[in-house]
Write an enzyme that holds these catalytic residues in place. Structure first.
Site, PDB file in Angstrom:
ATOM      1  N   ASP A  21      -4.679   3.675  -7.194  1.00  0.00           N
ATOM      2  CA  ASP A  21      -4.756   2.314  -7.754  1.00  0.00           C
ATOM      3  C   ASP A  21      -6.193   1.901  -8.064  1.00  0.00           C
ATOM      4  O   ASP A  21      -6.623   0.796  -7.705  1.00  0.00           O
ATOM      5  CB  ASP A  21      -4.150   1.299  -6.782  1.00  0.00           C
ATOM      6  CG  ASP A  21      -2.784   1.694  -6.264  1.00  0.00           C
ATOM      7  OD1 ASP A  21      -2.052   2.363  -7.006  1.00  0.00           O
ATOM      8  OD2 ASP A  21      -2.453   1.333  -5.126  1.00  0.00           O
ATOM      9  N   GLU A  25       4.735  -2.292 -12.807  1.00  0.00           N
ATOM     10  CA  GLU A  25       3.669  -2.869 -11.985  1.00  0.00           C
ATOM     11  C   GLU A  25       2.317  -2.637 -12.655  1.00  0.00           C
ATOM     12  O   GLU A  25       2.223  -2.123 -13.763  1.00  0.00           O
ATOM     13  CB  GLU A  25       3.678  -2.230 -10.593  1.00  0.00           C
ATOM     14  CG  GLU A  25       3.485  -0.719 -10.609  1.00  0.00           C
ATOM     15  CD  GLU A  25       3.762  -0.078  -9.263  1.00  0.00           C
ATOM     16  OE1 GLU A  25       4.209  -0.784  -8.337  1.00  0.00           O
ATOM     17  OE2 GLU A  25       3.533   1.147  -9.138  1.00  0.00           O
TER      18      GLU A  25
END
Length: 458
Positions: free
Chosen positions: A189, A348
């Site tokens: 991420d 997401e």
């Protein structure tokens, strides 16, 4: 040289014992990257693994490619931390660790015990230029070869040869290391940004079962190749009152002479502030900025985009995509103004940037545990759209062993039209949705402003 103290906390049943031992300062070090370690006292023999067990064995230019690969490890900062401590990852993605004092290869379980067992602190070896590797969680025990097998032993074991048996020369790897991951170790991420004259990456610290990590780290670079590890900048366990774990997917913004660090904690979104891009960061609210249950889906994966007029916008979501204009203080917003976006296939990781008056909404599709996790994008004329879907720009390449490349962020090199995408993928070759690594590739545009497919590389 003054001794430095190292604290060791050991859990014995229900008791916790903390011992502080004075340790001498050492000059030895091992640089991160691909390395091979040669035994000091067994000529031509190298530290290697075979059938998942550590040993030393003869390796030469005529050895097979597999033997050379087995004798090559990627050195990373110690999984359990510690100044001057390192960990060793094999080409299959597993890590050297000791269990019952025997050294073996195992998949990172993400537990505190595993991380400590797989961390070794670098000490001076028995001859000039060599190193010894002291167990992180068993001070006084060193990685050594005994009848060609690798153990972590105390010096009372065969003291006449112990120093030499536990010493290794760090040399050129038998197999060349990959260009990436750009950050050695398990990180996911990544949020990439250009701040105060340097590039910064803020990732999720990966490798934990259930994505249960608590620490955020920062890395910086001037060239996108050589990265400095600035250590932990926020640990939600002791530092955040409303979250203790699930520290995921941070992002950074700068305003008002401060830096604002937005992060997921226990499936809430929080914000912390500091006067430096590397912290220390503190929580100004004492509560989530976006609380779990505020809207449908998970309140995770924040991103802040600051437009050319200085106005900042917060985006987030899992399953549903949201956005809102932040107030000037960067730590509040009007909840009644939160927008819900309709983005085809959105899962997401919304990330917005602007180029030539076009707003780009990039996001991740599918599940982070799937090899089909990938990046799609839409374009719009305002920070809130309306969004026109443009399709996929980053996807797996199984011919290179690249799986699940997504959770992207984008940065522009200063004073240029040169752009890069940072993202994670399954650690190569044996990673999965909780064992991921961070890399960067160029991002290019067509004449009409659409984005060309990003080519994942090694």
């Amino acid at each position: 040289m003054k001794p430095v103290a190292r604290a060791l906390t050991v859990v014995l049943g229900a008791s916790v014992v903390t011992a502080v031992a004075a340790q001498p300062a050492f000059a030895a070090e091992i640089s991160t990257g691909a390395r091979s370690l040669q035994s000091v006292n067994v000529s031509g023999s190298y530290l290697r693994h075979a059938d998942y067990l550590g040993s030393i064995a003869a390796v030469s230019a005529s050895s097979s490619a597999q033997v050379k690969s087995d004798a090559t490890f990627t050195v990373t900062p110690g999984l359990a931390g510690g100044v001057g401590c390192v960990s060793f990852q094999a080409a299959n993605g597993m890590w050297l660790r000791h269990r019952d004092y025997r050294v073996r290869l195992e998949t990172n379980a993400g537990t505190a015990t595993f991380l400590a067992d797989a961390t070794f602190c670098v000490r001076d070896g028995s001859v000039t230029g060599s190193v010894r590797l002291e167990s992180f969680n068993f001070p006084g025990r060193f990685l050594r070869h005994r009848d060609s097998q690798l153990w972590v032993d105390a010096s009372t074991t065969n003291p006449n040869t112990f120093a030499a048996d536990s010493s290794f020369r760090v040399g050129t790897p038998w197999v060349a290391g990959r260009r990436s991951p750009v950050i050695k170790g398990l990180y996911a991420d990544p949020n990439i940004a250009y701040l105060a004259g340097r590039y910064y990456i803020y990732p999720t610290t990966d490798g934990y079962n259930g994505w249960s990590g608590s620490r955020f780290k920062a890395f910086s670079s001037t060239d996108l190749v050589n990265w400095t590890d600035h250590g932990t900048i926020l640990d939600v366990g002791p530092q955040i009152s409303w979250a203790a774990d699930r520290a995921w997917a941070p992002t950074i913004a700068s305003a008002n002479g401060r830096y604002y660090f937005y992060f997921s904690g226990a499936t809430n979104i929080g914000v912390a502030t500091a006067t430096s891009p590397t912290g220390p960061f503190t929580d100004p609210l004492g509560r989530p900025l976006v609380a779990a249950g505020f809207k449908s889906g998970q309140m995770i994966d924040p991103h802040v985009f600051t437009d050319t007029d200085g106005v900042s916008y917060l985006y987030w979501g899992n399953g549903y995509s949201y956005g809102v204009r932040l107030n000037a203080d960067m730590i509040s917003y009007d909840a009644s103004q939160v927008r819900t976006f309709s983005l085809p296939n959105f899962r997401e990781a919304p990330f917005v940037f602007k180029r030539n008056n076009i707003y780009y909404m990039t996001y991740s599709v599918d599940d982070t545990g799937s090899e089909n996790y990938h990046v799609e994008y839409s374009t719009g004329s305002t920070p809130f759209g309306p969004w026109t879907h443009r399709g996929t720009i980053l996807a797996k390449n199984l011919s290179l062993g690249i799986k699940g490349p997504a959770h992207q962020s984008v940065v522009k090199a200063p004073d240029s039209d040169t752009w890069y995408m940072a993202y994670h993928r399954f650690a190569i070759p044996a990673g999965n949705g909780t064992n991921r690594e961070t890399t960067i590739d160029p991002m290019r545009f067509n004449a009409d402003g659409t984005i060309q497919p990003v080519i994942p590389t090694l």
